[in-house]
Write a protein that holds these residues in place. Sequence first.
Motif, mmCIF file in Angstrom:
data_model
loop_
_atom_site.group_PDB
_atom_site.id
_atom_site.type_symbol
_atom_site.label_atom_id
_atom_site.label_comp_id
_atom_site.label_asym_id
_atom_site.label_seq_id
_atom_site.Cartn_x
_atom_site.Cartn_y
_atom_site.Cartn_z
ATOM 1 N N THR A 148 15.944 8.272 12.039
ATOM 2 C CA THR A 148 16.256 9.122 13.185
ATOM 3 C C THR A 148 15.172 9.047 14.256
ATOM 4 N N LYS A 149 13.928 8.842 13.830
ATOM 5 C CA LYS A 149 12.823 8.663 14.760
ATOM 6 C C LYS A 149 11.741 7.844 14.062
ATOM 7 N N SER A 150 10.919 7.181 14.848
ATOM 8 C CA SER A 150 9.888 6.332 14.262
ATOM 9 C C SER A 150 8.689 7.174 13.842
ATOM 10 N N PRO A 151 8.272 7.082 12.571
ATOM 11 C CA PRO A 151 7.188 7.947 12.088
ATOM 12 C C PRO A 151 5.822 7.652 12.681
ATOM 13 N N HIS A 152 5.668 6.546 13.391
ATOM 14 C CA HIS A 152 4.341 6.238 13.946
ATOM 15 C C HIS A 152 4.080 6.956 15.265
ATOM 16 N N LYS A 153 5.136 7.455 15.913
ATOM 17 C CA LYS A 153 4.984 7.972 17.267
ATOM 18 C C LYS A 153 4.236 9.295 17.334
ATOM 19 N N ALA A 154 4.119 9.975 16.207
ATOM 20 C CA ALA A 154 3.380 11.242 16.205
ATOM 21 C C ALA A 154 1.870 11.026 16.132
ATOM 22 N N ILE A 155 1.458 9.774 15.908
ATOM 23 C CA ILE A 155 0.035 9.472 15.731
ATOM 24 C C ILE A 155 -0.566 9.047 17.064
ATOM 25 N N LEU A 156 -1.663 9.645 17.430
ATOM 26 C CA LEU A 156 -2.313 9.352 18.699
ATOM 27 C C LEU A 156 -2.846 7.930 18.731
ATOM 28 N N ARG A 170 -15.646 -5.227 7.943
ATOM 29 C CA ARG A 170 -14.323 -4.630 8.111
ATOM 30 C C ARG A 170 -13.566 -5.243 9.281
ATOM 31 N N LEU A 171 -12.305 -4.873 9.396
ATOM 32 C CA LEU A 171 -11.453 -5.405 10.453
ATOM 33 C C LEU A 171 -11.968 -4.991 11.828
ATOM 34 N N SER A 172 -11.804 -5.874 12.792
ATOM 35 C CA SER A 172 -12.176 -5.533 14.161
ATOM 36 C C SER A 172 -11.192 -4.515 14.723
ATOM 37 N N MET A 173 -11.600 -3.857 15.780
ATOM 38 C CA MET A 173 -10.730 -2.878 16.423
ATOM 39 C C MET A 173 -9.434 -3.522 16.886
ATOM 40 N N ARG A 174 -9.542 -4.718 17.429
ATOM 41 C CA ARG A 174 -8.360 -5.422 17.931
ATOM 42 C C ARG A 174 -7.394 -5.739 16.786
ATOM 43 N N THR A 175 -7.920 -6.160 15.653
ATOM 44 C CA THR A 175 -7.067 -6.478 14.510
ATOM 45 C C THR A 175 -6.354 -5.232 13.999
ATOM 46 N N LYS A 176 -7.079 -4.110 13.930
ATOM 47 C CA LYS A 176 -6.458 -2.869 13.470
ATOM 48 C C LYS A 176 -5.341 -2.435 14.424
ATOM 49 N N ASP A 177 -5.573 -2.578 15.709
ATOM 50 C CA ASP A 177 -4.546 -2.204 16.676
ATOM 51 C C ASP A 177 -3.331 -3.130 16.582
ATOM 52 N N LYS A 178 -3.572 -4.399 16.291
ATOM 53 C CA LYS A 178 -2.451 -5.328 16.141
ATOM 54 C C LYS A 178 -1.616 -4.982 14.908
ATOM 55 N N HIS A 179 -2.280 -4.555 13.822
ATOM 56 C CA HIS A 179 -1.533 -4.111 12.641
ATOM 57 C C HIS A 179 -0.619 -2.945 13.021
ATOM 58 N N LYS A 180 -1.151 -2.013 13.779
ATOM 59 C CA LYS A 180 -0.349 -0.858 14.181
ATOM 60 C C LYS A 180 0.802 -1.291 15.087
ATOM 61 N N ASP A 193 2.972 10.553 7.433
ATOM 62 C CA ASP A 193 1.827 10.489 6.514
ATOM 63 C C ASP A 193 1.692 9.102 5.896
ATOM 64 N N ASP A 194 2.813 8.413 5.648
ATOM 65 C CA ASP A 194 2.748 7.053 5.120
ATOM 66 C C ASP A 194 2.079 6.125 6.128
ATOM 67 N N VAL A 195 2.469 6.242 7.385
ATOM 68 C CA VAL A 195 1.867 5.414 8.436
ATOM 69 C C VAL A 195 0.401 5.786 8.609
ATOM 70 N N ARG A 196 0.129 7.093 8.593
ATOM 71 C CA ARG A 196 -1.248 7.557 8.757
ATOM 72 C C ARG A 196 -2.135 7.039 7.620
ATOM 73 N N ALA A 197 -1.616 7.054 6.392
ATOM 74 C CA ALA A 197 -2.382 6.556 5.243
ATOM 75 C C ALA A 197 -2.667 5.066 5.383
ATOM 76 N N LEU A 251 0.810 -1.215 0.000
ATOM 77 C CA LEU A 251 0.000 0.000 0.000
ATOM 78 C C LEU A 251 0.847 1.272 0.000
ATOM 79 N N THR A 252 2.067 1.187 0.530
ATOM 80 C CA THR A 252 2.917 2.363 0.640
ATOM 81 C C THR A 252 3.860 2.516 -0.544
#
Length: 466
Positions: free
Chosen positions: A204-212, A177-187, A136-140, A124-125
Amino acid sequence: MALSEAFDLLRRGRTLDIYETLKAAQSTAIRELTFERERLTDGTVRERWQVDNDDDARRLKAIIQSESPRIEDIGAFPPHLLAEANAPRLSERIETFLGDMRLAERSQTNLDDTIYTLHLFLELTGDKPLHRLTTDDVRAFLRAMEVYPSNASKKKVFRGLTPKEILAKAQREDHPRLSMRTKDKHKDRLAAFLNAQVAEDLLTKSPHKAILNRDKSKTDAPSREPFSPEELAALFDSEAFPKWAAKYPHRWWGTILGVATGARLNELAQLYVDDVRLEAGHFGIHIRASREGQRLKNAHSSRFVPLPSSVLGAGFMTFVEDLRRAGCERLFPHLPFSQANGFGDAMGDQFRAFAIKQGLTGRLKSFHCFRHNVTNGLINEHGVAIHTTQEITGHDLSLPSGLKHYVNPGTIPNRVMALEAYGPPVPLPTYKAGQFDASFKQLKHMDKRRQRATKKRQVSRSKASD
């Protein structure tokens, strides 16, 4: 043309704003990888290189690494182009990370799940240089998971489609669609990969950490709950249960041990006869990973679980003697082993089919609910201390590091009293000596059938590869 113009300025000794130049290069609409070489009348050679996108970078890397590059003087390539061409790509780092997981002997299930998540992210990326990954890649990707269909790889309607095509189809149509638990496991799996790249100084830093993270109090999907008293009564119906369970020992004693101890499905399915021991004057089962095929979910799972008198009174030790007399090494010898999920698959599937037949049709009504019955019963109904409950169930201990709950003789009496208080809260059928002798005689035939099936699969795979 932005880069070529910048090079011309640099050759003339002019200064320029590198940031604006790169910004202009990124926004260009030109899609060709350009190599131009011009020899002036005075013998001066002018060269231009232009890289506009990921495909360009891949082609440049191929030229640089070629045994016979077409550009005579590779050393003349601008440093930032060489760095871009040789930068590790997402696909390369994913394979390295998966190799590290194999080296660390992570469970096959964990490995398979991680492979699925990371390859989905890659598709997908796009296979870009790792250092160009952004938040933005992680967010997408996470937004895509909000609409991505559940079990897409198993459904005919998505067969043969790429992840991007599956996503587009899911956006046009109405699919579960995917369950909430499955989506969180993907993350979580993606975060583990990205954190590893930071640890290796490739990011230099992980791009996922800016996402709540999700607000668990508002968005948690329903999880498995304990079986209700009515559901337990249906499962251990005095006529239905013995009739169903009489076919295999794992149906009879696997289910009884599940409701009595709250042990995980695979922890019970993988037990060996010599895992049943007398410790501190009490019979119980050792849940450990000391024999072939045995696995533990985590370091806290290794433990000794004493058996309540109701289980012993129902004839469990008589069953153990029958196993020894039959020459069986495993407590549930009819269960086949799978590299992905150990010994538990068949036991879980058979229990689920029986539960549905008894009216427990809810999607989350599975063997794992026994675990919630024990935890809830011990803590909420009988006031058992949390650390004692954790010693029984194998959850993470709320104790200082170094204190283990495997076979601490001093704590076994507390575990026995706790399980005696719990029950289990259902009447248990009585086992008769020799009850499974006929099924033990089938084991050799079952092993031969499995060996033939394995050989047939191997031949089929060999023909397919040819």
